[in-house]
Design an enzyme around this catalytic site. Structure first.
Site, PDB file in Angstrom:
ATOM      1  N   HIS A   1      -0.778  -7.832  -5.906  1.00 20.85           N
ATOM      2  CA  HIS A   1      -1.786  -7.727  -6.964  1.00 20.85           C
ATOM      3  C   HIS A   1      -1.270  -8.151  -8.341  1.00 20.85           C
ATOM      4  O   HIS A   1      -1.895  -8.942  -9.041  1.00 20.85           O
ATOM      5  CB  HIS A   1      -2.293  -6.286  -7.091  1.00 20.85           C
TER       6      HIS A   1
ATOM      7  N   ASP B   1      -6.540 -10.454  -1.329  1.00 22.99           N
ATOM      8  CA  ASP B   1      -5.862  -9.609  -2.305  1.00 22.99           C
ATOM      9  C   ASP B   1      -7.006  -9.057  -3.132  1.00 22.99           C
ATOM     10  O   ASP B   1      -7.595  -9.782  -3.934  1.00 22.99           O
ATOM     11  CB  ASP B   1      -4.917 -10.453  -3.167  1.00 22.99           C
ATOM     12  N   HIS B   2      -7.373  -7.799  -2.914  1.00 21.39           N
ATOM     13  CA  HIS B   2      -8.657  -7.359  -3.471  1.00 21.39           C
ATOM     14  C   HIS B   2      -8.691  -7.379  -4.995  1.00 21.39           C
ATOM     15  O   HIS B   2      -9.754  -7.399  -5.595  1.00 21.39           O
ATOM     16  CB  HIS B   2      -9.089  -5.997  -2.888  1.00 21.39           C
TER      17      HIS B   2
HETATM   18  C1  BG6 Z   1      -3.798  -1.015  -2.715  1.00 27.48           C
HETATM   19  C2  BG6 Z   1      -2.540  -0.208  -2.652  1.00 27.48           C
HETATM   20  O1  BG6 Z   1      -3.562  -2.345  -2.348  1.00 27.48           O
HETATM   21  O2  BG6 Z   1      -4.324  -0.966  -4.038  1.00 27.48           O
HETATM   22  C3  BG6 Z   1      -2.767   1.215  -3.114  1.00 27.48           C
HETATM   23  O3  BG6 Z   1      -2.061  -0.201  -1.304  1.00 27.48           O
HETATM   24  C4  BG6 Z   1      -3.407   1.228  -4.486  1.00 27.48           C
HETATM   25  O4  BG6 Z   1      -1.568   1.962  -3.131  1.00 27.48           O
HETATM   26  C5  BG6 Z   1      -4.637   0.338  -4.488  1.00 27.48           C
HETATM   27  O5  BG6 Z   1      -3.777   2.567  -4.800  1.00 27.48           O
HETATM   28  C6  BG6 Z   1      -5.235   0.239  -5.887  1.00 27.48           C
HETATM   29  O6  BG6 Z   1      -6.444  -0.449  -5.809  1.00 27.48           O
HETATM   30  P1  BG6 Z   1      -7.637  -0.132  -6.799  1.00 27.48           P
HETATM   31  O7  BG6 Z   1      -8.685  -1.140  -6.513  1.00 27.48           O
HETATM   32  O8  BG6 Z   1      -8.069   1.270  -6.516  1.00 27.48           O
HETATM   33  O9  BG6 Z   1      -7.038  -0.249  -8.166  1.00 27.48           O
END
Ligand code: BG6
Length: 332
Positions: A96, A33-34
């Site tokens: 997230h 989950d980044h």
């Molecule tokens: C992803 C979603 O997991 O996270 C996207 O699928 C979203 O829709 C993105 O834009 C947002 O990630 P970050 O790191 O750019 O805030």
């Protein structure tokens, strides 16, 4: 190493998980989950537990509400095909934002091991108050930006939400009566992810103390507090301390991108910052129920480049709250 979406609902996620565990064994699977790799998400624990000025008041006696706001300026761009089958609840909330909520709300882990952390987070997932037919009306708002249905690969007449706002309660001793608000959306005119902790006021005439953990684009910590207006007056006015981490450390630190950091951890076999199956299972249960209760209602329309539908403001206004915005005069 797997990245979300982990299944499309509890049933498909369960099948996927069974297959994977049968072939690889639970200990060999890393679910990314980044958001858990982001610098300031990793900082939540330090801010909460290394500072008695926060640790000791981190409960419903002192905290009026917690707001998790993840607004994006972009629309669905080239990802309409994927997104249209998903929507904001499954794309951002189920993973997230519930992960962040669990770290904001958890007890201090009993031991600083991956298991200690995951258990503390899981207790929060388990204590989420389940939605029902009655409560859904005042706890969930879904929206869709005008023009979404004309985006490439989006189905004509699609009812998929590009915005979601929720009011959640965590039924445990620490959080009794304190709402957690979550909102996320595409095409909201701003790119800003912030966690705001709104403290209760000592008396109604003053502004609340507010702590904001800024995740992106600025990484930092903001604290609003009250002082006497300078001069011959006893007026009380709010002021701020605003620590910009991404400004101060820019030359000293190369904050690894979230994925780089998580892939590195995986190579080293460190399991702290990955989502666990039991967390995914519980969060799917929660989100599946929301989707079921929402049924085929139409998401509220909002104009592109606005902070979502009016209903998302009304969600907080019913409790006398509003989405916190840093007062303009404080902006850099
Ligand atoms: C992803 C979603 O997991 O996270 C996207 O699928 C979203 O829709 C993105 O834009 C947002 O990630 P970050 O790191 O750019 O805030």
């Amino acid at each position: 190493i797997l990245e979300k979406p982990f299944g499309e609902n509890l049933a498909s996620a369960t099948v996927l998980n069974k297959e994977l565990e049968a072939h690889f064994g639970a200990g060999q699977i890393y679910r990314i989950d980044h958001y858990l790799g982001k610098e300031m998400v990793r900082n939540i624990q330090a801010i909460r537990f290394a500072n008695p000025i926060f640790t000791d008041v981190w409960n419903s006696r002192y905290i009026e509400s917690v707001q998790i706001s993840a607004l994006e300026d972009m629309g669905v761009e080239t990802r309409g095909g994927y997104y249209d089958a998903s929507g904001a609840l499954k794309d951002m909330v189920q993973n997230h934002l519930l992960q962040i909520l669990s770290i904001m709300a958890m007890e201090e882990p009993k031991e600083m091991t991956p298991k200690g952390l995951h258990d503390a987070q899981l207790d929060v997932f388990d204590a989420l108050r389940q939605a029902d037919e009655e409560s859904i009306k005042e706890m969930l708002v879904l929206g869709q930006y005008e023009g979404y249905q004309n985006e490439p690969l989006v189905r004509p007449g699609s009812q998929t939400e590009t915005f979601a706002a929720l009011k959640l309660f965590i039924d445990n001793k620490r959080w009794k009566g304190t709402p957690f608000y979550i909102r996320t959306g595409k095409k909201t005119g701003t790119r800003e992810i912030e966690l705001s902790v709104i403290f209760r006021r000592p008396y109604p005439e003053v502004e609340p103390n507010v702590l904001i953990i800024k995740i992106q684009p600025t990484e930092g910590v903001y604290l609003q507090f009250n002082i006497k207006r300078p001069g011959d007056t006893d007026d009380i006015i709010p002021t701020k301390m605003d620590f910009c981490q991404s400004c101060s450390f820019i030359n000293q630190m190369n904050t690894p991108e979230a994925y780089e950091r998580l892939l590195g951890a995986c190579v080293r076999g460190e399991r702290f910052w990955f989502s666990q199956w039991d967390q995914i299972e519980t969060s799917w249960k929660y989100v599946d129920r929301l989707e079921e209760l929402w049924g085929d209602r139409t998401p509220a329309a909002y104009a592109p480049d606005t902070a979502g539908p009016r209903e998302a403001d009304a969600l907080l206004a019913q409790d006398g709250h509003h989405w916190f915005r840093e007062p303009e005069v404080y902006k850099r």
